[in-house]
Design a protein around this motif. Sequence first.
Motif, PDB file in Angstrom:
ATOM      1  N   TYR B  58       0.844  -1.198   0.000  1.00  0.00           N
ATOM      2  CA  TYR B  58       0.000   0.000   0.000  1.00  0.00           C
ATOM      3  C   TYR B  58       0.873   1.239   0.000  1.00  0.00           C
ATOM      4  CZ  TYR B  58      -3.350  -3.512   1.450  1.00  0.00           C
ATOM      5  OH  TYR B  58      -4.125  -4.636   1.500  1.00  0.00           O
ATOM      6  N   THR B  59       0.526   2.186  -0.843  1.00  0.00           N
ATOM      7  CA  THR B  59       1.303   3.411  -0.915  1.00  0.00           C
ATOM      8  C   THR B  59       0.480   4.551  -0.329  1.00  0.00           C
ATOM      9  OG1 THR B  59       1.979   2.570  -3.046  1.00  0.00           O
ATOM     10  CG2 THR B  59       2.745   4.781  -2.471  1.00  0.00           C
ATOM     11  N   VAL B  60       1.083   5.210   0.655  1.00  0.00           N
ATOM     12  CA  VAL B  60       0.407   6.378   1.218  1.00  0.00           C
ATOM     13  C   VAL B  60       0.648   7.548   0.274  1.00  0.00           C
ATOM     14  CG1 VAL B  60       0.374   7.998   3.143  1.00  0.00           C
ATOM     15  CG2 VAL B  60       0.624   5.546   3.582  1.00  0.00           C
ATOM     16  N   THR B  61      -0.431   8.169  -0.165  1.00  0.00           N
ATOM     17  CA  THR B  61      -0.281   9.251  -1.141  1.00  0.00           C
ATOM     18  C   THR B  61      -0.553  10.625  -0.539  1.00  0.00           C
ATOM     19  OG1 THR B  61      -2.550   8.768  -1.816  1.00  0.00           O
ATOM     20  CG2 THR B  61      -0.793   7.866  -3.185  1.00  0.00           C
ATOM     21  N   GLY B  62      -1.007  10.657   0.703  1.00  0.00           N
ATOM     22  CA  GLY B  62      -1.226  11.962   1.326  1.00  0.00           C
ATOM     23  C   GLY B  62      -1.661  11.816   2.767  1.00  0.00           C
ATOM     24  N   GLY B  63      -1.552  12.903   3.506  1.00  0.00           N
ATOM     25  CA  GLY B  63      -1.986  12.907   4.897  1.00  0.00           C
ATOM     26  C   GLY B  63      -0.886  12.471   5.846  1.00  0.00           C
ATOM     27  N   SER B  64      -1.234  12.343   7.117  1.00  0.00           N
ATOM     28  CA  SER B  64      -0.222  11.984   8.105  1.00  0.00           C
ATOM     29  C   SER B  64      -0.834  11.095   9.176  1.00  0.00           C
ATOM     30  CB  SER B  64       0.342  13.248   8.753  1.00  0.00           C
ATOM     31  OG  SER B  64      -0.670  13.844   9.552  1.00  0.00           O
ATOM     32  N   VAL B  65       0.065  10.318   9.823  1.00  0.00           N
ATOM     33  CA  VAL B  65      -0.351   9.506  10.960  1.00  0.00           C
ATOM     34  C   VAL B  65       0.660   9.711  12.073  1.00  0.00           C
ATOM     35  CG1 VAL B  65      -0.864   7.200  11.814  1.00  0.00           C
ATOM     36  CG2 VAL B  65      -1.314   7.748   9.414  1.00  0.00           C
ATOM     37  N   ARG B  66       0.196  10.188  13.204  1.00  0.00           N
ATOM     38  CA  ARG B  66       1.082  10.310  14.355  1.00  0.00           C
ATOM     39  C   ARG B  66       0.694   9.260  15.380  1.00  0.00           C
ATOM     40  NH1 ARG B  66       4.119  14.226  13.340  1.00  0.00           N
ATOM     41  NH2 ARG B  66       5.205  14.262  15.345  1.00  0.00           N
ATOM     42  N   TYR B  67       1.743   8.615  15.914  1.00  0.00           N
ATOM     43  CA  TYR B  67       1.535   7.587  16.921  1.00  0.00           C
ATOM     44  C   TYR B  67       2.332   7.993  18.148  1.00  0.00           C
ATOM     45  CZ  TYR B  67       2.329   3.072  19.275  1.00  0.00           C
ATOM     46  OH  TYR B  67       2.439   2.066  20.201  1.00  0.00           O
TER      47      TYR B  67
END
Lengths: 481, 255
Positions: B58-67
Amino acid sequence: MANSATKVEELIDREYEHGFFTDIEADALPPGLNEDVIRVISAKKEEPEFMLEWRLKAFRHWQTMREPQWQNVHYPAIDYQDIVYYSAPKAKADAPKSLDEVDPELLATYDKLGIPLHERERLAGVAVDAVFDSVSVATTFKEKLADVGIIFCSFSEAVREHPELVQKYLGSVVPYNDNFFAALNSAVFSDGSFCFIPKGVRSPMELSTYFRINAANTGQFERTLIVAEEGAHVSYLEGCTAPMRDENQLHAAVVELVALDDAEIKYSTVQNWYPGDKNGKGGIYNFVTKRGTCHRNAKISWTQVETGSAITWKYPSVILRGDNSVGEFYSVALTNNRQQADTGTKMIHIGKNTKSTILSKGISAGHGQNAYRGLVKVMKGADNARNFTQCDSLLIGDQCGAHTFPYMEVRNPTAQVEHEATTAKISEDQLFYCMQRGLSAEDAVSLIVSGFCKEVFKELPMEFAVEATKLLGVSLEGSVG
Amino acid sequence: MTNTPILEIEDLHAKVGDTPILRGIDLTINAGEVHAIMGPNGSGKSTLANVLAGREDYTVTGGSVRYRGKDLLDLSPEERAREGVFLAFQYPVEIPGVSNSYFLRTALNAVREHRGEDPIDAMDFLKLLKEKMKFVEMDPKFQNRAVNEGFSGGEKKRNEILQMAILEPTLAILDETDSGLDIDALRIVAEGVNALRTEDHAVLCVTHYQRLLNYLVPDHVHVLVDGRIARSGDKGLALELEEKGYAEFDRAASA
Ligand SMILES: Nc1ncnc2c1ncn2[C@@H]1O[C@H](COP(=O)(O)OP(=O)(O)O)[C@@H](O)[C@H]1O
Ligand SMILES: [Mg+2]
């Protein structure tokens, strides 16, 4: 998923860790092979006349033979006149009498390989014969073994000290004219190990030989002979390493096992010769003939872990001559990068109620090519012979290959011969599953591969099983990334 | 409960090959919370779970994830795992020849090493394993069986919960762990999740059916449709979906 294949390939790039070279003065002959060379080898080893005659017979026969072409491996033609047939670490005029007299450089080499020869440092319960290039440099625990009547020494020493035993058994399992490489070995073999376990004796410890090729352009031709008399038991381990060199080096060994009535021989090998670099430059050509004969109720068990060599050509076999005898072959063969292996076994059922088990695990990674080739032959008189063969292949990446060539010749209607084969790939799902549990890609591959090899590893003596597991990990490093 | 975010997803877009699947997801999960993600088949639930776990297909193409304040997308899958992100797989994988207990110990030690702790003592591990196997009501013989090999569907799912119970992840993501389970097994999954209902943990539970939520009361329920969260609510939303199905959202999504 284009990147999964490349990922798998990238993990296969670890350096060969035994690739150092020991700078030691050698007493070597110039390259080339003729009768004079054979006479010199025999003279240097102060051999009795029968030995020289045998060598010359083998050489004359070898000259009439052609190199085998049937195996599934490819390599440039070998120039047999360009090989050095004898190289020995230059020592004092006499052979070392104790380890204290052995060249410290040599001892250091074995230490570096993790094989300390000093008895006080040895793992309890393993006697070691160390063969450096063509010569045995040290054998440990000799006296202790002699107390129970076991002879464990270098082949040269056996020829000098126990010529009657050597003459009786040498060539009795693998005749000098058996095949091209066995004939060559018979002509020029320089050393190896000799074990004799007398009637009714159980060896109190594991016996082991570590082979090391050091000098350049030197062929290594050892010969091992193990004789277990009636009711005797022995477990024997063999380990092999070599420096990294750009040229290919030839290793053509012969191993003969004789198990008389009710005897048992367990022979384990961890073969880690230099496999060549990523692009297939250098590496050992390993052309080996290994065979054992079982008399009545005897058992011979071969276990091998083959991770090294550019080319492996080897079929440890058992001739089940006596009634109720048992032959076993457990094998893990790993090929990575440009390595090629054509290996398997032959089980020849002659006696009644003879049983054989073959379990072969082939692992191919990179551009590695791995072939299992096995023959199960049941002769007319072998009533109730049983064979079970299982061949499993594991592929890592999609540029490698696995091949299975099972041959069966059954001439007795009461025989039962079974063959099963499977091929699997390490899947991206398995890798991701392990990584999602915190394992690195490399550890994940090692884990999956060791799971695949488990049934073979459990046949190895404890220390060897640990070593073999580590070795697989190292050999596979870089195969995914 | 305090509002310490464990996971903050902002406008996340991801594709498989050239097909966009996630099309702008916003979701914040705080410590101590259990969130359920529901939605029709093919809406992108597993994709979201796999993107969070770091699967490369899966390729992330935008946005963000903070953990826990860190950029999650920057970490490799194994780093995420060691940092406490756990995915219970929709289809757990078989690893022939590797015993369940060896696999679990290796996984636990990978996490411990990452935290700078010593590997767990073999006896301590066996004790822990025994206790957790009892908790998930698994026969001790499964210790020595090869990982998931020849396990029934339900046994595989139970094994996922066993791994979760031993690893005690900070963020547990369950991808349809409930599908195909009988009532007993559902109860065990729910108990496994409830055990993580403390200030140090958070749970994201992907499910297609409301059934599990009878045993496991989520703090928030989100409906994923066509790669977007179409609606969020409390557990009442799950009940409503049970009654009406996803038809209303299909219309909304295509509108
Ligand atoms: N590896 C993949 N390759 C191609 N398409 C995929 C892949 N994974 C998911 N998809 C597609 O993405 C969409 C969402 O799938 P998924 O996330 O599995 O949905 P859900 O879990 O909600 O049922 C589906 O249309 C599915 O076919
Ligand atoms: Mg799904």
